[in-house]
Design an enzyme around this catalytic site. Structure first.
Site, short mmCIF file in Angstrom:
data_model
loop_
_atom_site.label_atom_id
_atom_site.label_comp_id
_atom_site.label_asym_id
_atom_site.label_seq_id
_atom_site.Cartn_x
_atom_site.Cartn_y
_atom_site.Cartn_z
N ALA A 79 0.78 -1.15 0.04
CA ALA A 79 0.04 -0.03 0.15
C ALA A 79 0.81 1.27 -0.08
CB ALA A 79 -1.09 -0.04 1.19
N LYS A 80 0.27 2.48 -0.37
CA LYS A 80 0.96 3.65 -0.20
C LYS A 80 0.01 4.81 -0.14
CE LYS A 80 5.60 4.78 -0.33
NZ LYS A 80 6.62 3.75 0.35
N GLY A 81 0.45 6.17 0.39
CA GLY A 81 -0.64 7.01 0.52
C GLY A 81 0.41 8.42 0.22
#
Ligand code: NAD
Length: 436
Positions: free
Chosen positions: A109-111
């Protein structure tokens, strides 16, 4: 040549590497390949924040979950003016491969939030973080998706992430919702060192299996390091502890080359950096630019700053024997081919800089069990994991080289590492069964 001319889209870069690895793998269902190329979901958010002067500004944020097949999503939150949906998707994909390869039970994931932290006050950053986390709602959680620090976010930001999530979910143990927290708030001892330490641990194992010349290990080797931040500084220290000579380091303001063959005095470099904010000018060294640092005659080069640093234009001039990718994607796919033709070994990012996510996983485990492990325990477990997986990747490359099509498409360590990661994900996807 501007940096734009050599800047490759991170998504395109990952896809090129992925396809190269797939060519060397056993049969994987076509549909799974297509599935792995796309993120499971990417949230795009707009939210208002009240600024210190009373005005209201709208910010844009993202959170991409590439895969949750192996476990909850795991990946940093970055604050940068150039954050895009494409970029977080590429970085989320990289996290999936890292977690799969290094065998931590997380997906990728990444944000990110589009903002310039240099133009924002601490209270404004706190309000941006709280509102971003509130907008993400139950898309993050200790068993769904677990953020961490990344570019221009820190343990302080993670404390706000935890506090906001805790306010919205009272009465539960919410510490495992985020990693990279301050130590007194459940952070893991040694997490700051984990990526640099793990990269050199992988290198040690590689050199055990493929010594450079007659001597085993790092003793006497000449090391150049681009970037003197969390990853580069720790890698430099660790190389020196293991007997290597660190002959050059750099930061965004420029680089230095040791005046003498026995390398830099890292205590002095750190002191100079703390006083003057740059490594340039440290005693016992002279200035060199970053381009020259990358092209130095040395045994080991550790790019630990930015992406796209070694590209088709400078790859023919790289003079290292081994490159350890401390940063994410410092080598473009075209440069990869040039380096491979020139016999330069690359320890790829998905292996070399995965130490951070390994110790983040230890932090999550400790938070779930309400335990604290010592720095020594975290780093010893990390060493073991890095060395085991490095050997697995080296063995896999050897097996790949014996295959028929290896002559037309010679594999490298990146191909081998990705193949292990993709195959593991494919196997587990099929074991779980495609729902319904
Ligand atoms: P950091 O911000 O602590 O350090 C970055 C360093 O690079 C600084 O010394 C900065 O001055 C230097 N730098 C910036 N531009 C440069 C340039 N043009 N030339 C030379 N040096 C330059 O960041 P970090 O945590 O050390 O991360 C470094 C890289 O490693 C990033 O690509 C990051 O995404 C990657 N990475 C970090 C971790 C981690 O756990 N910290 C994990 C995986 C990957």
């Amino acid at each position: 040549m501007t940096s734009e001319e050599i800047r490759i889209s991170p998504l395109k870069m990952r896809q090129a590497q992925f396809h190269r690895a797939v060519r060397h793998m056993g049969h994987v269902k076509r549909g799974l390949i297509d599935f792995f190329l796309r993120p499971k979901r990417t949230l795009s958010l707009h939210f208002p924040v009240e600024m210190d002067d009373g005005s209201v500004r709208i910010f844009r944020g993202y959170r991409s979950l590439h895969s949750n097949i192996l476990g909850p999503g795991k990946g940093g939150i970055r604050y940068h003016p150039k954050v895009t949906a494409r970029e977080v998707e590429a970085l989320a994909t990289l996290m999936t491969w890292k977690c799969s390869l290094i065998r931590v039970p997380f997906g990728g994931a990444k944000g990110g939030v589009v903002c310039d932290v240099k133009q924002l006050s601490q209270p404004e950053l706190r309000r941006i973080t709280r509102r971003y986390v509130a907008e993400l709602g139950d898309n993050i959680g200790p068993h769904t998706d677990i953020p961490a620090p990344d570019l221009y976010t820190s343990s302080r930001t993670m404390a706000w992430v935890y506090d906001t999530y805790q306010a919205l979910h009272p009465g539960e143990n919410n510490l495992p919702v985020v990693t990279g927290k301050p130590l007194e708030l459940g952070g893991a001892e040694g997490r700051d060192e984990a990526t640099g330490h793990g990269a050199i641990s992988a290198l040690e194992r590689y050199l055990d299996l493929h010594p450079l010349g007659d001597t085993r290990g790092l003793g006497g080797r000449r090391v150049a390091i681009q970037g003197f931040g969390e990853v580069g500084r720790v890698a430099a220290r660790r190389c020196q502890e293991l007997g290597a000579r660190v002959i050059a380091v750099s930061d965004s303001a420029g680089g230095i080359r040791a005046d003498h063959d026995d390398g830099l005095d890292l205590d002095q470099v750190e002191r100079h950096k703390a006083e003057h904010g740059r490594v340039e000018g440290a005693p016992g060294s002279h200035a060199i630019d970053n381009e020259a640092l990358l092209e130095l005659d040395c045994d080991i080069l550790v790019p630990a700053a930015l992406a796209n640093q070694i590209h088709r234009h400078n790859a023919p001039r790289i003079n290292a024997r081994i490159i350890v990718e401390g940063a994410n994607a410092p080598i473009t796919p075209q440069a990869d081919s040039v380096l491979q033709e020139r016999g330069i070994t690359v320890l790829p990012d998905i292996l070399a800089n995965s130490g951070g996510v390994v110790v983040s996983y230890y932090e999550w485990v400790q938070n779930l069990k309400n335990e604290t492990w010592s720095r020594a325990e975290n780093l010893a477990r990390l060493d073991h994991r890095m060395q085991e997986v490095t050997a697995e990747v080296v063995n896999r490359l050897e097996a790949m080289r014996g295959q028929q099509h290896a002559r037309r498409n010679p594999p490298d360590l990146r191909t081998a590492a990705l193949a292990i990661a993709i195959e593991r994900l494919a196997r587990i996807t099929l074991e779980r069964g495609i729902w319904p």
